[in-house]
Design an enzyme around this catalytic site. Structure first.
Site, PDB file in Angstrom:
ATOM      1  N   ILE A 630       0.860  -1.183   0.000  1.00  0.00           N
ATOM      2  CA  ILE A 630       0.000   0.000   0.000  1.00  0.00           C
ATOM      3  C   ILE A 630       0.899   1.237   0.000  1.00  0.00           C
ATOM      4  O   ILE A 630       1.774   1.379   0.850  1.00  0.00           O
ATOM      5  CB  ILE A 630      -0.904   0.002   1.254  1.00  0.00           C
ATOM      6  N   PRO A 633      -1.606   4.700   3.137  1.00  0.00           N
ATOM      7  CA  PRO A 633      -2.685   4.090   3.925  1.00  0.00           C
ATOM      8  C   PRO A 633      -3.936   4.953   3.991  1.00  0.00           C
ATOM      9  O   PRO A 633      -5.043   4.441   4.068  1.00  0.00           O
ATOM     10  CB  PRO A 633      -2.073   3.947   5.321  1.00  0.00           C
ATOM     11  N   THR A 635      -5.178   7.217   1.645  1.00  0.00           N
ATOM     12  CA  THR A 635      -5.990   7.200   0.429  1.00  0.00           C
ATOM     13  C   THR A 635      -6.455   5.787   0.107  1.00  0.00           C
ATOM     14  O   THR A 635      -7.552   5.603  -0.425  1.00  0.00           O
ATOM     15  CB  THR A 635      -5.208   7.797  -0.755  1.00  0.00           C
ATOM     16  N   VAL A 703      -6.387  -1.416  -5.705  1.00  0.00           N
ATOM     17  CA  VAL A 703      -7.205  -1.307  -4.503  1.00  0.00           C
ATOM     18  C   VAL A 703      -8.593  -0.722  -4.787  1.00  0.00           C
ATOM     19  O   VAL A 703      -9.469  -0.781  -3.949  1.00  0.00           O
ATOM     20  CB  VAL A 703      -6.529  -0.434  -3.418  1.00  0.00           C
ATOM     21  N   GLU A 705     -11.194  -1.431  -6.742  1.00  0.00           N
ATOM     22  CA  GLU A 705     -12.407  -2.166  -7.065  1.00  0.00           C
ATOM     23  C   GLU A 705     -12.662  -3.368  -6.168  1.00  0.00           C
ATOM     24  O   GLU A 705     -13.803  -3.715  -5.908  1.00  0.00           O
ATOM     25  CB  GLU A 705     -12.357  -2.577  -8.541  1.00  0.00           C
TER      26      GLU A 705
END
Lengths: 740, 168, 324
Positions: A630, A633, A635, A703, A705
């Site tokens: 990631i 974190p 957004t 990330v 969908e």
């Protein structure tokens, strides 16, 4: 690289101050001299022919500058489909080239006037005569014997392994049910807006609310037979898109009308236009049949899905993709069918296919668990495959079991009552549900980026990408800062302009990694340029250093072997350069050739169902995701939450209602199409595992969908746990819950 | 004459059809108020008229004559952001940012309504002398502002933090 | 939106005079419904007379009734301390409707005159007898999940969307009018007409008549009241069904009962038959069941709205149980 990486930090959005103060400028707000305003006239029948258009009143209405119909529209070629990677359209329908009507809501005229009010009113004065024809409108009549599409997002429409139907017949436990989901509409709050200014007969600038800048440029070149170099498409801030802000007829019509009017023209779709002119998510009818042994392992997994498209549009929504990848089974019977209807084209809407496909699959798993009297999470864990169950490819990285464990503990899953209709708080029945999520990893080919260093030691990264709220501008600056070895405040990220290097569309949860791959390539080219530039008296000179021998860190280039390096600023200064730029093209996305690459997740929820009214309210949520590394974190969490919110809408309230007699969208407004409001959404807990995917650039997977996948199923499963009622068609409304 | 963000504006409204929203956006050049539906269904156009939150899209510009209108451009303090706006950034109370000006204006008006004793659907006692700004109250009272990106958690957190001790 | 002229009225007399003098004029209150419908080309007035700045006083009159100026905003009514203390069901109904912003603008008079949310009425691409008399009704055989089960006709099955109106119907409110021919008062229950074969005629208002105020007698002192609204979305949505009830129970017997329903008919629906069942009967579940059955006895479902009948009955019973 930065020794203390910026990637992974919860950096606030770079566009935050502009967005909270009203300073962020969206497409309908771009100042253009001499602007005229357009409004569409749309068909009120679904199929047939235009017999006549009376423009007398409209033309004489105050302020009218021009009216365009198929009689005076220029030649416009068919826009290339998104799937071709050359364009961004979902439909092959000609744009105002003939008298034929293909769906109810098809634009049949565009009116240009001095003010928006004048354009809207004049549009209401256009009289269109139709000879309606029998349309293909009734799904239930047409689904029987519906054909297989040529492909489903590039994959085979059917996957048959063994004899699943035979295995079903002899299975110890069996679930065989039909699940239905309705049409959905994206409902980004920003209305689709386009402004076009022609500079001469062959060049133009289009400001457009789009998630496909480069592909819009290519489309305009194609449809108007222009040189792409003569077309500039600008899309700075986009007020939500979710797959819908691609290339539709309205941008093309706005451009054609601007040429006709010899004025810059702005077209802002009305909210009902958005529902009727652009397409949403297909309705689906899905059969899922599971055959299982007493221990829960599957002998058969059948998933047959029928979806819809507009006439000749060809977009088969990938409902069966989760069933191809999530669970091991001895046999598979996967099949997709498509019904062509006289409706707007089917388009990609957040987690197309997977979101609604997982509703069917994940509800069926819950039904199987109930039948076996096994915890639904344990059933899933027992089906975890060692390799991709239908292709046999190894997984690049898959940590679903860990997500199940972490999620169960964090949510308190063990405290769930396995007996339906057994928990109550006053008039509210309480239930808990779970569902698995997955979404394919994609990196689209064709992305480019440039990196420009300036003498003050700052870098500017440019690519024609999009910021629609995912945090692109912020996370790409973070990544670039680390990659270039610069502090975050020395990196600018410029996007949303076709003058920048070409970018892939924002779709398929692929933009972030696609841009990163482009930046990597650009940085590599930049390294070579810097080495080339490094003067003889540079510490880097004469070391025989190639790009592989140095690293970008601490604001400059440094030999990997530890020798002395030099700052970017010093290299430029010594060379007497104000700036140095390099461009790179992302490497071909070959990582998916040998590996099955997917994002994963698990959704846990608690619902409360009113005993008297059947109203369902979601009271608690946890999503745990396995999406690789990631970058930000803050957004990322917002992306996950936002997708869950949209999933809750699909579970409980959202349905685009078509009148099957006329093919017309009836609830074409935000008052009647019910997206979730504040009061529908509880605090949503999200967590992620953060294991970098070894095959993905930077280890990151999509990330945007995966967070929507499984949400509707988790709600439906929780409603069953709360009430004992199994709802197999969305949305889950009070009448269905009460069985009225 | 309409006072907009503290400044009197005499911009002529030549077409009675012009909404307050289009007047602000097209005639005055304030693009903070957003057009999300133009029919009162989304709240993106929310502005404060005489301190009360209203939908600029359903208000005719002519109806605002003599009123004082505050848009998101006018809610900051001393040239900087209002603490509420800062809190929206801190809690990531937006993604695309299109509904954000409406959310901000709505929250300001909402907090004032609570202070004035306006009840809500979830108020425990409709006849109570005063109401708390609990998360449930915020969610209900802000329900006229849609956020399709789904930033609701962040928005509620920002409002809760800002108005913990009542409206300012 | 069709072009129109705009003028603001400073008092009732000048408003009525202006409307009478201007062909095709309509009164503009908060505009939250009218402006929307004008933008959809459903309403096409040639002139607007803005009455939103006419008297908006809220208070108890010398007659002991609650008086609300027609231009009072929904928010101001809901926030009024007297309303909240003595007529809480009015405040409850209001805060169950629309959104904070709309309630800040929408007026009492405008609320009562808001038009149906029938999807076919809103869509000029569809047939609608209410919008275009004689054109037909696409809802009768179309998507009619939200439509009426009581008092509908083959020409129109639309519902009235007001929440406030349902509470006022239960409270025996009166509507005070001014018009070219002078002032008059009608019972709220008589304000709206059932569609019959003239669904475009929705009220008994004569041309040019203006609602100036709504008055409400004090409810029985011992009555408890509640407004219950059912909807899929938790807020900012119109009712599937709603129930306004006042119940006075003495010694386990219903002394008085008022029951009105929303979301089921072309007007706020007073369930007088159910009240007759309740009055004098023991305040028991059995009585409430009978009352609920009576309230919907004349209901006629369409293809998609049959659920409203049992749903309304369930809500009636639970609301009465709660109040007893």
């Amino acid at each position: 690289m930065n020794a203390d990486p910026i990637v992974g930090r919860a950096v606030p959005r770079r566009d935050g101050p502009a967005k909270v103060s009203g300073a962020a400028s969206f497409t309908a707000e771009v100042p253009v001299e001499g602007l005229a305003h357009a409004a569409l006239v749309c068909s009120t029948v679904a199929a047939g022919e235009i017999t006549g258009i009376d423009l007398t009143e409209a033309r004489s209405a105050p302020g009218v500058v021009a009216v365009m119909t198929h009689h005076n529209a220029p030649a416009i070629r068919i826009a290339p489909l998104l799937i071709t990677l050359r364009g961004a359209s979902f439909t092959r329908a000609p744009v105002m080239q003939d008298a034929r009507i293909r769906w109810n809501g098809q634009p049949v005229a565009i009116v240009v006037a001095e003010t928006p009010e004048q354009a809207d009113h004049a549009a209401s004065l256009v009289r269109v005569g139709y000879a309606p024809a029998e349309g293909r409108l009734v799904f239930d009549d047409l689904k029987v014997g519906a054909p297989q599409p040529d492909h489903v997002q590039g994959e085979a429409p059917a996957v048959l392994r063994g004899d699943a139907e035979a295995a079903l017949r002899t299975a110890a436990a069996r679930v065989d049910q039909v699940y239905r989901t309705p049409w959905h509409t994206h409902c980004a709050i920003e209305l689709h807006a386009t402004t076009v200014a022609w500079h001469d007969e062959r060049s133009l600038t289009m400001w457009d609310a789009t998630q496909a800048v480069t592909h819009s440029q290519a489309t305009l070149a194609e449809v108007f037979d222009l040189d792409p170099e003569d077309i500039r498409v600008v899309s700075q801030f986009v007020g939500g898109a979710f797959g819908n802000k691609m290339m539709w007829s309205h941008q093309i019509l706005c451009a054609a009308a601007a040429r006709l009017a010899r004025r810059p023209v702005r077209l802002v779709l009305s909210r009902s236009d958005v529902f009727r002119v652009t397409g949403g998510r297909t309705r689906t009818e899905q059969r899922v049949a599971l055959g299982a042994r007493a221990n829960g392992t599957l002998t058969a997994l059948v998933h047959e899905a029928t979806t819809t498209t507009g006439i000749n549009d060809g977009f088969a929504e990938q409902c069966t993709f989760p069933a191809r990848v999530l669970y091991g089974a001895d046999s598979f019977g996967i099949d997709q069918r498509v019904v062509e209807l006289h409706t707007p084209a089917n388009s990609s809407m957040r987690a197309p296919g997977e979101s609604v496909g997982s509703f069917a699959l994940e509800c069926a798993l819950d039904e199987l668990a109930e039948q076996l009297d096994v915890d639904p999470l344990d059933v899933r864990a027992g089906l975890e495959p060692a390799a991709h169950p239908t292709t046999g490819k190894p997984f690049s990285g898959r940590h679903l079991l860990e997500a199940y464990r972490l999620g169960a503990e964090r949510f308190g899953w063990a405290r769930r009552s396995s007996t339906p209709r057994s928990r109550r708080d006053g008039p509210w029945w309480i239930g808990h549900g779970v569902a698995t999520a997955t979404y394919p990893y994609t990196r689209m080919p064709g992305g480019r980026a440039s990196v420009t260093l300036s003498a003050d030691g700052c870098a500017t990264v440019r690519t024609a990408a999009h910021e629609m709220g995912m945090g692109t501008a912020t996370v790409q600056a973070q990544y670039a800062a680390d990659h270039l070895g610069l502090p975050l405040d020395r990196v600018r990220f410029e996007y949303g302009d076709s003058r920048h290097p070409a970018a892939v569309p924002a779709g398929g949860s692929a933009q972030t990694v696609s841009i990163i791959a482009s930046v990597v390539a650009a940085a590599r080219a930049l390294t070579a340029e810097l080495l080339h530039l490094a003067a003889p008296d540079s510490p880097l000179a004469g070391a025989g250093a190639g790009a592989d021998d140095v690293e970008m860190r601490d604001g400059g280039l440094h030999p990997r072997d530890g020798g002395p390096g030099e700052s970017y600023a010093a290299i430029l200064r010594r060379a007497g350069r104000a700036e140095l730029a390099a461009e790179g093209a992302a490497s071909p996305p070959t990582e998916t050739a040998q590996h099955a690459m997917h994002s994963y997740g698990v959704q846990f929820c608690e619902v409360r169902v009113h005993d008297v009214t059947g109203e369902v309210r979601v009271s608690r949520w946890l999503g745990v995701f396995d999406t690789g590394r990631i970058i930000n974190p803050r957004t990322a969490a917002s992306q996950f939450r936002g997708a869950i919110v949209m999933g809750i809408g699909s579970a409980l309230t959202e349905e685009t209602i078509f009148d099957e007699r006329t093919g017309r969208v009836l609830n074409a407004s935000l008052a009647e199409y019910h997206v979730p409001v504040h009061a529908d959404i509880p605090p949503i807990d999200v967590a992620w595992l953060g294991h970098p995917d070894p095959m993905a650039p930077m280890g990151g997977k999509g990330v945007g969908e995966v967070g929507m996948v499984g949400v509707a199923a988790a709600v439906a499963n929780a409603v069953h746990n709360a009430t004992g009622r199994r709802i197999r068609d969305l949305p889950i409304t009070p009448d269905k819950v009460l069985g009225l | 004459m309409i006072v907009i963000n503290g400044t009197p504006h005499d911009t002529e409204i030549t077409d009675p059809r012009r909404s307050l929203l289009d007047h602000l956006r097209e005639d005055v050049g304030l693009h903070g108020p957003k057009k999300g539906c133009d029919q009162g269904g989304c709240g993106a156009c929310t502005v404060l008229v005489d301190g009360r939150r209203v939908l600029a899209c359903l208000t005719l510009a002519a109806q605002a004559e003599g009123r004082s209108v505050t848009t998101v451009e006018g809610v900051g303090r001393d040239g900087g952001l209002d603490p509420l706006q800062e809190a929206f950034i801190e809690h990531d109370g937006f993604q695309c940012g299109y509904c954000t000006p409406g959310q901000v204006c709505s929250a300001i008006g909402m907090a004032d309504e609570v202070a004035r004793g306006v009840p809500s659907r979830v108020s425990p006692e409709i006849g109570a002398a005063s109401f708390d700004l609990s998360p449930d109250e915020i969610r209900e009272r802000m329900s006229g502002n849609l956020c399709r990106c789904g930033a609701y958690n962040g928005i509620v957190a920002a409002i809760e933090e800002t108005y913990l001790d009542g409206p300012r | 939106m069709k072009p129109f002229t705009y003028q603001r009225a400073d008092d009732v007399a000048s408003a009525v005079a202006a409307a009478a003098a201007t062909p095709g004029a309509a009164y503009l209150g908060g505009g939250t419904n009218l402006v929307d419908l004008m933008r959809q080309n459903v309403e096409r007035p040639a002139a607007l007379v803005d009455v939103s700045r006419l008297p908006a006083r809220i208070g108890i009159g010398t007659d002991g009734r609650l008086w609300m100026g027609a231009a009072a905003t929904n928010t101001d009514v809901a926030a009024d301390p007297v309303v909240r203390r003595d007529f809480p069901i009015i405040a409850e109904a209001i805060v169950n409707g629309a959104s904070g912003q709309i309630r800040n603008t929408a007026t009492v008079g405008g609320n009562l005159l808001q038009r149906t949310r029938c999807l076919y009425f809103y869509d000029t691409g569809a047939r609608c007898n209410k919008r275009e008399p004689g054109s037909g009704c696409d809802a009768v055989d179309g998507h009619n999940r939200m439509h009426a089960v009581l008092g509908a006709s083959p020409e129109c099955v639309a519902t009235n969307p007001s929440d406030l109106g349902v509470a006022l119907a239960a409270l025996d409110a009166r509507v005070h009018l001014a018009g070219p021919a002078g002032g008059r008062t009608v019972e709220l229950l008589d304000l709206h007409r059932l569609p019959g074969d003239t669904p475009h005629v929705e009220t008994v208002l004569a041309p040019g008549e203006l609602i100036t105020a709504v008055s409400v007698p004090p409810p029985p002192a011992a009555a408890r009241s509640a407004y219950r609204k059912v909807r899929e979305r938790a807020s900012y949505a119109f009712a599937l069904v709603s129930v306004a009830a006042l119940l006075e129970v003495r010694d386990g017997v219903v002394a008085s009962a008022r029951l009105a329903l929303g979301g089921v008919a072309a007007k706020p629906w007073r369930a007088a038959v159910a009240e007759a069942v309740l009055t004098g009967a023991p305040a028991t579940r059995a009585t409430f069941d009978r009352a609920a059955a009576a309230a919907l006895a004349d209901a006629r479902p369409l293809a998609h709205n049959g659920f409203k009948i049992p749903l309304a009955q369930r809500v009636i019973v639970s609301t009465l149980e709660e109040l007893s």
